[in-house]
Motif scaffolding. Sequence first.
Motif, mmCIF file in Angstrom:
data_model
loop_
_atom_site.group_PDB
_atom_site.id
_atom_site.type_symbol
_atom_site.label_atom_id
_atom_site.label_comp_id
_atom_site.label_asym_id
_atom_site.label_seq_id
_atom_site.Cartn_x
_atom_site.Cartn_y
_atom_site.Cartn_z
ATOM 1 N N SER A 1 5.941 2.927 -4.804
ATOM 2 C CA SER A 1 6.777 2.366 -3.734
ATOM 3 C C SER A 1 8.233 2.782 -3.894
ATOM 4 N N ASN A 2 8.607 3.176 -5.091
ATOM 5 C CA ASN A 2 9.983 3.596 -5.346
ATOM 6 C C ASN A 2 10.238 5.066 -5.012
ATOM 7 N N VAL A 3 9.178 5.807 -4.684
ATOM 8 C CA VAL A 3 9.314 7.218 -4.324
ATOM 9 C C VAL A 3 9.616 7.295 -2.822
ATOM 10 N N GLU A 4 10.593 8.109 -2.465
ATOM 11 C CA GLU A 4 10.963 8.267 -1.055
ATOM 12 C C GLU A 4 9.799 8.883 -0.272
ATOM 13 N N LEU A 5 9.693 8.536 1.008
ATOM 14 C CA LEU A 5 8.661 9.115 1.870
ATOM 15 C C LEU A 5 8.807 10.628 1.936
ATOM 16 N N ASP A 6 7.660 11.307 2.038
ATOM 17 C CA ASP A 6 7.584 12.768 2.120
ATOM 18 C C ASP A 6 8.220 13.463 0.923
ATOM 19 N N VAL B 1 4.206 11.159 -1.300
ATOM 20 C CA VAL B 1 4.063 9.835 -0.704
ATOM 21 C C VAL B 1 4.235 10.027 0.803
ATOM 22 N N THR B 2 3.176 9.750 1.560
ATOM 23 C CA THR B 2 3.224 9.975 3.005
ATOM 24 C C THR B 2 3.346 8.690 3.813
ATOM 25 N N ALA B 3 3.070 7.560 3.178
ATOM 26 C CA ALA B 3 3.218 6.261 3.845
ATOM 27 C C ALA B 3 3.318 5.188 2.779
ATOM 28 N N LYS B 4 4.095 4.159 3.075
ATOM 29 C CA LYS B 4 4.189 3.026 2.156
ATOM 30 C C LYS B 4 4.677 1.824 2.930
ATOM 31 N N GLY B 5 4.298 0.652 2.452
ATOM 32 C CA GLY B 5 4.748 -0.554 3.123
ATOM 33 C C GLY B 5 4.095 -1.784 2.547
ATOM 34 N N GLU B 6 4.498 -2.922 3.079
ATOM 35 C CA GLU B 6 3.918 -4.187 2.650
ATOM 36 C C GLU B 6 3.604 -5.034 3.866
ATOM 37 N N GLY B 7 2.789 -6.070 3.647
ATOM 38 C CA GLY B 7 2.402 -6.958 4.737
ATOM 39 C C GLY B 7 1.592 -6.224 5.790
ATOM 40 N N LYS B 8 2.015 -6.346 7.052
ATOM 41 C CA LYS B 8 1.281 -5.730 8.164
ATOM 42 C C LYS B 8 1.252 -4.208 8.060
ATOM 43 N N THR B 9 2.330 -3.624 7.563
ATOM 44 C CA THR B 9 2.360 -2.170 7.397
ATOM 45 C C THR B 9 1.313 -1.734 6.379
ATOM 46 N N ALA B 10 1.200 -2.463 5.274
ATOM 47 C CA ALA B 10 0.194 -2.154 4.254
ATOM 48 C C ALA B 10 -1.213 -2.286 4.836
ATOM 49 N N GLN B 11 -1.444 -3.334 5.611
ATOM 50 C CA GLN B 11 -2.757 -3.526 6.231
ATOM 51 C C GLN B 11 -3.088 -2.362 7.158
ATOM 52 N N LYS B 12 -2.099 -1.860 7.886
ATOM 53 C CA LYS B 12 -2.312 -0.739 8.804
ATOM 54 C C LYS B 12 -2.634 0.540 8.021
ATOM 55 N N ILE B 13 -1.911 0.773 6.921
ATOM 56 C CA ILE B 13 -2.181 1.944 6.081
ATOM 57 C C ILE B 13 -3.624 1.896 5.578
ATOM 58 N N ILE B 14 -4.050 0.732 5.094
ATOM 59 C CA ILE B 14 -5.418 0.569 4.581
ATOM 60 C C ILE B 14 -6.444 0.742 5.695
ATOM 61 N N GLN B 15 -6.160 0.172 6.858
ATOM 62 C CA GLN B 15 -7.067 0.292 8.002
ATOM 63 C C GLN B 15 -7.243 1.760 8.405
ATOM 64 N N ALA C 1 0.845 -1.192 0.000
ATOM 65 C CA ALA C 1 0.000 0.000 0.000
ATOM 66 C C ALA C 1 0.880 1.243 0.000
ATOM 67 N N VAL C 2 0.355 2.284 -0.626
ATOM 68 C CA VAL C 2 1.023 3.586 -0.643
ATOM 69 C C VAL C 2 -0.048 4.640 -0.379
ATOM 70 N N ALA C 3 0.273 5.598 0.483
ATOM 71 C CA ALA C 3 -0.648 6.695 0.771
ATOM 72 C C ALA C 3 -0.084 7.978 0.172
ATOM 73 N N LEU C 4 -0.975 8.742 -0.438
ATOM 74 C CA LEU C 4 -0.599 10.018 -1.021
ATOM 75 C C LEU C 4 -1.349 11.147 -0.332
ATOM 76 N N LYS C 5 -0.717 12.308 -0.288
ATOM 77 C CA LYS C 5 -1.359 13.499 0.257
ATOM 78 C C LYS C 5 -1.071 14.645 -0.699
ATOM 79 N N TYR C 6 -2.099 15.474 -0.926
ATOM 80 C CA TYR C 6 -1.911 16.617 -1.816
ATOM 81 C C TYR C 6 -2.634 17.817 -1.239
ATOM 82 N N GLU C 7 -1.876 18.858 -0.967
ATOM 83 C CA GLU C 7 -2.453 20.121 -0.525
ATOM 84 C C GLU C 7 -2.249 21.113 -1.650
ATOM 85 N N GLN C 8 -3.348 21.447 -2.314
ATOM 86 C CA GLN C 8 -3.297 22.254 -3.523
ATOM 87 C C GLN C 8 -2.569 23.580 -3.325
#
Length: 84
Positions: free
Chosen positions: A54-59, A20-34, A5-12
């Motif tokens: 997933s290849n983009v650095e956080l923040d 990219v504000t969050a990314k991960g796999e497995g349990k981390t991905a489940q937490k992002i989705i939750q 999972a990857v989370a994006l944020k955009y403030e116009q």
Amino acid sequence: MKQKAVALKYEQTKDNSPKVTAKGEGKTAQKIIQIAKENGVALKKDENLVELLSNVELDTEVPPEMYKAVAELFSFLYNITKKE
């Protein structure tokens, strides 16, 4: 294959492009989705886009070569949230 999972944020008014504000796999991905679901954030399953983002650095803002894919995502999300 582990869930990703990857989370994006955009403030116009503040950002040139989504970050990219969050990314991960497995349990981390489940937490992002939750967390997204708990906060009423719309979700879209797109394994190819997740792989790219997933290849983009956080923040870090999404690079210009990914603008088209991210624009399609935001268009999709806009359309589904507009209907609610």
